[in-house]
Write an enzyme that holds these catalytic residues in place. Structure first.
Site, PDB file in Angstrom:
ATOM      1  N   SER A 120      42.778  46.577  35.198  1.00 16.91           N
ATOM      2  CA  SER A 120      43.702  45.473  34.965  1.00 16.91           C
ATOM      3  C   SER A 120      44.572  45.642  33.724  1.00 16.91           C
ATOM      4  O   SER A 120      45.289  46.625  33.597  1.00 16.91           O
ATOM      5  CB  SER A 120      42.897  44.178  34.898  1.00 16.91           C
ATOM      6  OG  SER A 120      43.757  43.086  34.821  1.00 16.91           O
ATOM      7  N   HIS A 121      44.429  44.728  32.790  1.00 13.73           N
ATOM      8  CA  HIS A 121      45.278  44.691  31.596  1.00 13.73           C
ATOM      9  C   HIS A 121      44.715  45.571  30.479  1.00 13.73           C
ATOM     10  O   HIS A 121      45.295  45.615  29.398  1.00 13.73           O
ATOM     11  CB  HIS A 121      45.374  43.256  31.095  1.00 13.73           C
ATOM     12  CG  HIS A 121      44.020  42.661  30.862  1.00 13.73           C
ATOM     13  ND1 HIS A 121      43.186  42.319  31.905  1.00 13.73           N
ATOM     14  CD2 HIS A 121      43.339  42.405  29.728  1.00 13.73           C
ATOM     15  CE1 HIS A 121      42.058  41.861  31.414  1.00 13.73           C
ATOM     16  NE2 HIS A 121      42.110  41.902  30.091  1.00 13.73           N
ATOM     17  N   ASP A 284      51.061  42.876  34.259  1.00 11.97           N
ATOM     18  CA  ASP A 284      50.009  43.681  33.633  1.00 11.97           C
ATOM     19  C   ASP A 284      49.758  44.970  34.421  1.00 11.97           C
ATOM     20  O   ASP A 284      50.503  45.302  35.349  1.00 11.97           O
ATOM     21  CB  ASP A 284      48.717  42.874  33.466  1.00 11.97           C
ATOM     22  CG  ASP A 284      47.967  42.705  34.766  1.00 11.97           C
ATOM     23  OD1 ASP A 284      48.615  42.718  35.830  1.00 11.97           O
ATOM     24  OD2 ASP A 284      46.732  42.555  34.737  1.00 11.97           O
ATOM     25  N   ASP A 286      47.756  46.020  36.775  1.00 15.39           N
ATOM     26  CA  ASP A 286      47.670  46.000  38.236  1.00 15.39           C
ATOM     27  C   ASP A 286      48.546  44.903  38.841  1.00 15.39           C
ATOM     28  O   ASP A 286      48.381  44.549  40.013  1.00 15.39           O
ATOM     29  CB  ASP A 286      46.219  45.876  38.707  1.00 15.39           C
ATOM     30  CG  ASP A 286      45.528  44.625  38.187  1.00 15.39           C
ATOM     31  OD1 ASP A 286      45.975  44.080  37.154  1.00 15.39           O
ATOM     32  OD2 ASP A 286      44.544  44.177  38.809  1.00 15.39           O
ATOM     33  N   ASP A 288      48.794  41.730  38.642  1.00 14.68           N
ATOM     34  CA  ASP A 288      48.378  40.390  39.075  1.00 14.68           C
ATOM     35  C   ASP A 288      48.622  39.339  37.993  1.00 14.68           C
ATOM     36  O   ASP A 288      48.679  38.148  38.284  1.00 14.68           O
ATOM     37  CB  ASP A 288      46.920  40.365  39.571  1.00 14.68           C
ATOM     38  CG  ASP A 288      45.916  40.853  38.549  1.00 14.68           C
ATOM     39  OD1 ASP A 288      46.319  41.274  37.440  1.00 14.68           O
ATOM     40  OD2 ASP A 288      44.706  40.839  38.876  1.00 14.68           O
ATOM     41  N   ARG A 289      48.794  39.774  36.743  1.00 14.50           N
ATOM     42  CA  ARG A 289      49.081  38.804  35.681  1.00 14.50           C
ATOM     43  C   ARG A 289      50.587  38.712  35.452  1.00 14.50           C
ATOM     44  O   ARG A 289      51.328  39.657  35.755  1.00 14.50           O
ATOM     45  CB  ARG A 289      48.420  39.221  34.369  1.00 14.50           C
ATOM     46  CG  ARG A 289      46.921  39.255  34.439  1.00 14.50           C
ATOM     47  CD  ARG A 289      46.335  39.553  33.080  1.00 14.50           C
ATOM     48  NE  ARG A 289      44.879  39.480  33.156  1.00 14.50           N
ATOM     49  CZ  ARG A 289      44.095  39.171  32.146  1.00 14.50           C
ATOM     50  NH1 ARG A 289      44.605  38.930  30.965  1.00 14.50           N
ATOM     51  NH2 ARG A 289      42.785  39.116  32.300  1.00 14.50           N
ATOM     52  N   LYS A 383      45.403  36.667  42.095  1.00 14.54           N
ATOM     53  CA  LYS A 383      46.568  36.189  41.380  1.00 14.54           C
ATOM     54  C   LYS A 383      47.689  37.199  41.593  1.00 14.54           C
ATOM     55  O   LYS A 383      47.427  38.346  41.944  1.00 14.54           O
ATOM     56  CB  LYS A 383      46.262  35.947  39.919  1.00 14.54           C
ATOM     57  CG  LYS A 383      45.662  37.106  39.162  1.00 14.54           C
ATOM     58  CD  LYS A 383      45.245  36.618  37.785  1.00 14.54           C
ATOM     59  CE  LYS A 383      44.705  37.751  36.928  1.00 14.54           C
ATOM     60  NZ  LYS A 383      43.279  38.003  37.182  1.00 14.54           N
TER      61      LYS A 383
HETATM   62  C1  G16 Z   1      40.067  38.854  35.384  1.00 15.86           C
HETATM   63  C2  G16 Z   1      39.908  37.874  36.483  1.00 15.86           C
HETATM   64  C3  G16 Z   1      40.573  36.571  36.099  1.00 15.86           C
HETATM   65  C4  G16 Z   1      40.015  36.070  34.791  1.00 15.86           C
HETATM   66  C5  G16 Z   1      40.106  37.127  33.738  1.00 15.86           C
HETATM   67  C6  G16 Z   1      39.324  36.626  32.545  1.00 15.86           C
HETATM   68  O1  G16 Z   1      41.429  39.141  35.231  1.00 15.86           O
HETATM   69  O2  G16 Z   1      40.516  38.353  37.661  1.00 15.86           O
HETATM   70  O3  G16 Z   1      40.359  35.662  37.121  1.00 15.86           O
HETATM   71  O4  G16 Z   1      40.710  34.962  34.331  1.00 15.86           O
HETATM   72  O5  G16 Z   1      39.541  38.327  34.191  1.00 15.86           O
HETATM   73  O6  G16 Z   1      38.973  37.615  31.735  1.00 15.86           O
HETATM   74  P1  G16 Z   1      37.887  37.395  30.608  1.00 15.86           P
HETATM   75  O7  G16 Z   1      36.552  37.228  31.262  1.00 15.86           O
HETATM   76  O8  G16 Z   1      38.037  38.624  29.790  1.00 15.86           O
HETATM   77  O9  G16 Z   1      38.308  36.154  29.859  1.00 15.86           O
HETATM   78  P2  G16 Z   1      41.987  40.601  35.356  1.00 15.86           P
HETATM   79  O10 G16 Z   1      43.477  40.438  35.316  1.00 15.86           O
HETATM   80  O11 G16 Z   1      41.426  41.306  34.153  1.00 15.86           O
HETATM   81  O12 G16 Z   1      41.458  41.132  36.646  1.00 15.86           O
END
Ligand code: G16
Length: 550
Positions: A120-121, A284, A286, A288-289, A383
């Protein structure tokens, strides 16, 4: 070509977090690390039907965000999948699929599920992070019951089945074979672009750009670039150069592909400069953000969710209104006020997109969002960054208002929820656990007490019972809620790969339009001080200040 059984031994710690298994790339580079996890996943999926043959002949979608190790991992997974009896893999060209696009392909082609390679990010590269997650047939993140079963399986694994077939030319669209498994290399963008076309009025959006509307989308050298280029510059004919950092790079060009004011500082500066376009956005790793900006104006994700909910009828897909909305617990309650005004349900779930899946599947909600720069709707089960960008583009096109005007008008109508998140990264794991215990105890001890003009009325650890299947998730974050509705929330991140990250979320509601223009940190100063003094954050984290403030 032969199928081999290779002896292996369990690795510690292969338990998926908030969104899949995320680790340092160096951890994934250990021989058999990825192999073990994939075999465990396929074993669990196979056992999901009586007889243990659930995967035989089935189709999975496969792709990732293009970070370092993506293409090597893709080849490994193809060989393990073939050896485990999969019938077909739909693979994004070059091994690329954004998270929302993977969800879209799973849904549009009605297949068994999909594997997405992404952290992800989190930063990429040899020094960065890598990740793998499984999405089920609804296109959404695997539920915790499944990820937990995979973890248990990883701890007992003794062998991995894998083909010794040659690599597949993943850059070539069309049909290839690994053993008797068909690999269809598909256009990474086509299904997703068709879905976006079905939701938005592309003619109107094209007209905006034709009439000089300007925007900058920062794809942060990640996979979102290929989608943004194709849709914004391709289909909507936005000028060339509208999408910057558009070519996916294995290390994201050294950027930290997290669309927030800290890591997308270039975009924030550009939007505050003399040549700022009308509209700015970032995605981000991938895709999705999303982060949304107007000229010299930042939209918090919580406000973005509230505005989208209030204005959804501007968008063709939501002309008939919304079934309901959902937000994660730490996300501000701004959207709750809109839902109330619209007379629709608003659900509060734990952090993690997987918790929205049942609500979306049961048609209880149409739009969901999170403070962590995520928003999406029932069109997929993830997302979706570019979807959010197209929503904001549509809102500006239909209303003729700027991003800033849309948000300020919203505050006038519904009030403003000042909101900020403070992160303390890299805390030793044991210290972080002890800190959470102390914060919970402290909250309980202070409940009912007066702090300045307000009383701490509720202090608890958030627990959620899914209204659809009754499953329960406890320990989802410590809440200190005051009698004026303001909140301080503490939770540990589930996506980090080094030590623990404490997230502290602050929220304060201001109804008076004359008091809606304070700088955010100033407006929240009382609560920030209180978290420090009651929570003893300095002493317990060993840090004088948060490492990231958004
Ligand atoms: C993931 C989940 C999101 C969540 C985020 C929270 O995002 O898909 O639903 O809000 O983690 O991250 P943390 O637990 O670090 O606060 P992503 O974009 O990293 O896949």
């Amino acid at each position: 070509m032969t199928i081999q059984s290779i002896a292996t031994q369990p690795f510690d710690g292969q338990r998926p977090g908030t969104s899949g298994l995320r680790k340092k790339t160096s951890v994934f580079l250990q021989p058999m690390y990825l192999e073990n996890f994939v075999q465990a996943l396929l074993d669990v999926l196979n056992d999901s039907l009586a007889g243990g043959q659930a995967l035989l002949g089935k189709t999975l979608v496969l792709g990732g965000d293009g970070r370092y190790h993506n293409s090597v991992a893709v080849q490994t997974i193809l060989k393990i999948a073939a050896a485990n009896g999969l019938g077909r893999i739909l693979l994004g060209q070059d091994g690329l699929l954004s998270t929302p696009a993977a969800s879209a392909v799973i849904r549009s082609r009605n297949v068994f599920g999909g594997i997405v390679l992404s952290a992800s990010h989190n930063p990429g590269g040899v020094e960065g992070d890598f990740g793998i997650k499984y999405n089920a047939g609804n296109g959404g993140p695997a539920p915790e019951s499944l990820t937990e079963a995979v973890y248990v399986r990883t701890q007992a694994i003794t062998q991995v089945r894998i083909s010794d077939a040659p690599d597949v030319p993943i850059d070539q669209l069309g049909i290839h074979w690994v053993e008797r498994m068909r690999v269809e290399v598909i256009d990474s963008v086509a299904d997703y672009a068709a879905l976006m076309r079905s939701l938005f009025d592309f003619g109107m959006l094209r007209g905006m750009f034709a009439h000089g509307f300007s925007m900058r989308l920062d794809a942060m050298n990640a996979v979102g670039g290929i989608y943004a280029k194709a849709i914004l510059e391709g289909e909507l004919e936005a000028p060339h150069g509208t999408v910057v950092n558009a070519v996916p790079l294995e290390d994201f060009g050294g950027l930290h592909p997290d669309p927030n004011p800290v890591y997308a500082a270039d975009l924030v500066a550009h939007m505050a400069g003399p040549n700022a376009p009308d509209f700015g956005a970032a995605l981000d790793g991938d895709a999705d953000r999303n982060m949304i900006l107007g000229r010299n104006f930042l939209v918090t994700p919580s406000d973005s969710l509230a505005v989208l909910t209030a204005q959804a009828r501007c968008i063709p897909a939501y002309h008939d209104g919304l079934r309901g909305v959902a937000r994660s617990m730490p996300t501000s309650t701004a959207v709750d006020r809109v839902a109330k005004a619209l007379g629709i349900d608003c659900y509060e779930t734990p952090t993690g997109w997987k918790f929205f899946g049942n609500l979306l599947d049961a048609d209880k909600v149409t739009i969901c969002g999170e403070e962590s720069y995520g928003a999406g709707s029932s069109h997929v089960r993830e997302k979706d960054g570019l979807w959010a960008v197209l929503c904001w583009l549509s809102l500006q096109g239909v209303t003729g208002s700027s991003v800033e005007t849309l948000v300020r008008e919203h505050w006038k109508t519904y009030g403003r929820n000042y909101y900020s998140r403070h992160d303390y990264e890299g805390i030793p794991t044991d210290a972080a656990r002890a800190l959470m215990v102390a914060l919970e105890e402290q909250g309980a001890a202070q409940q009912g007490k007066q702090f300045g003009p307000r009383v701490l009325t509720q202090a608890d650890n958030f627990a959620y019972t899914d209204p659809v299947d009754g499953s329960r998730a406890a320990g989802q974050g410590i809440r200190w809620i005051f009698d004026d509705g303001s909140r301080i929330v503490f939770r540990l991140s589930g996506t980090g790969t080094q030590g623990a990250t404490l997230r502290v979320y602050f929220e304060h509601y201001e109804a008076d339009p004359l008091r809606q223009n304070e700088p955010t940190q100033q407006a929240l100063a009382d609560w920030i001080d209180l978290a420090q003094s009651l929570g003893q954050l300095r002493e317990r984290t060993g840090m004088d200040a948060p490492t990231v403030v958004t």
